[in-house]
Design a protein around this motif. Structure first.
Motif, PDB file in Angstrom:
ATOM      1  N   VAL A 157       0.826  -1.214   0.000  1.00 36.31           N
ATOM      2  CA  VAL A 157       0.000   0.000   0.000  1.00 36.31           C
ATOM      3  C   VAL A 157       0.861   1.265   0.000  1.00 36.31           C
ATOM      4  N   PRO A 158       1.843   1.410   0.907  1.00 36.32           N
ATOM      5  CA  PRO A 158       2.681   2.614   0.857  1.00 36.32           C
ATOM      6  C   PRO A 158       3.497   2.719  -0.442  1.00 36.32           C
ATOM      7  N   GLU A 159       3.922   1.581  -0.986  1.00 36.79           N
ATOM      8  CA  GLU A 159       4.662   1.633  -2.258  1.00 36.79           C
ATOM      9  C   GLU A 159       3.777   2.188  -3.366  1.00 36.79           C
ATOM     10  N   LEU A 160       2.529   1.758  -3.404  1.00 36.51           N
ATOM     11  CA  LEU A 160       1.602   2.283  -4.418  1.00 36.51           C
ATOM     12  C   LEU A 160       1.371   3.778  -4.214  1.00 36.51           C
ATOM     13  N   MET A 161       1.245   4.186  -2.958  1.00 38.90           N
ATOM     14  CA  MET A 161       1.053   5.609  -2.660  1.00 38.90           C
ATOM     15  C   MET A 161       2.284   6.417  -3.064  1.00 38.90           C
ATOM     16  N   ASP A 162       3.477   5.874  -2.772  1.00 38.47           N
ATOM     17  CA  ASP A 162       4.721   6.553  -3.151  1.00 38.47           C
ATOM     18  C   ASP A 162       4.860   6.673  -4.666  1.00 38.47           C
ATOM     19  N   ALA A 163       4.238   5.748  -5.384  1.00 39.81           N
ATOM     20  CA  ALA A 163       4.284   5.774  -6.849  1.00 39.81           C
ATOM     21  C   ALA A 163       3.218   6.704  -7.428  1.00 39.81           C
TER      22      ALA A 163
END
Length: 192
Positions: A157-163
């Motif tokens: 989830v945070p990786e998707l948000m960071d992207a």
């Protein structure tokens, strides 16, 4: 050395080689900046590192007890089979943490089934010490495999948000609950 002992030396040596390959990759992951930024991933990867260090030490000691040499070079055949696990880590610098954890899950699953093979071999060849060591190490790995599957949603989830993706930030727990149900004894046809 008897034929049975030679077989045990080979199988314990194979497990040792696999553990070393995985450990090398884990050590590279521990240095990765993105891993250091994720408290859960960092703690889990450090836990895997400590577990593998202990397993390597135990396997080296047992191999010596069997008359093998834990410092002998890895055989070509063993390298090619276990190279798959080690090869997964060549992309550590570019992969997101979630994919590193996925690869750890894969490598530890290979180690787990290899320990099942080692346990069976130990029992079949009347080496209770080998069989017991394999089960002990399998008991160390199994909960970590489950923990990886529980941490990955919290990392994705945070990786998707960071992207820059627009995501529902609360789905990690939902994913964990849904995916862990797949492993319940009632779903895997296992009796408790």
């Amino acid at each position: 050395m008897s034929e049975n002992q030679e077989t045990l030396v080979q199988y314990v040596g194979d497990q040792l080689s696999l553990a070393r390959h995985i450990h090398q990759a884990i050590e590279r992951q521990m240095k990765h900046d993105d891993v250091k930024k994720s408290a859960e991933a960092n703690a889990l990867i450090n836990k895997i590192d400590g577990m593998l260090e202990g397993q390597i030490s135990s396997l080296e000691q047992h191999l010596t007890e069997l008359g093998g040499d834990p410092t002998s070079p890895v055989k070509e055949a063993v390298s090619s089979v276990f190279g798959v696990a080690a090869g997964l880590y060549d992309k550590v610098r570019t992969d997101p943490v979630s994919k590193m954890l996925r690869d750890d899950y894969t490598a530890l699953s290979l180690a787990a089934i290899s320990l099942t093979l080692l346990n069976t071999t130990g029992l079949a060849l009347k080496s209770q010490r080998t069989a017991d060591l394999a089960v002990q190490q399998l008991q160390d790995i199994s909960p970590i495999i489950v923990e990886i599957s529980e941490v990955i949603p919290k990392v994705v989830v945070p990786e998707l948000m960071d992207a820059g993706k627009v995501v529902d930030a609360g789905v990690a727990e939902q994913s964990i609950k849904a995916t862990q149900k797949a492993w319940k004894p009632s779903n895997t046809n296992q009796s408790v």
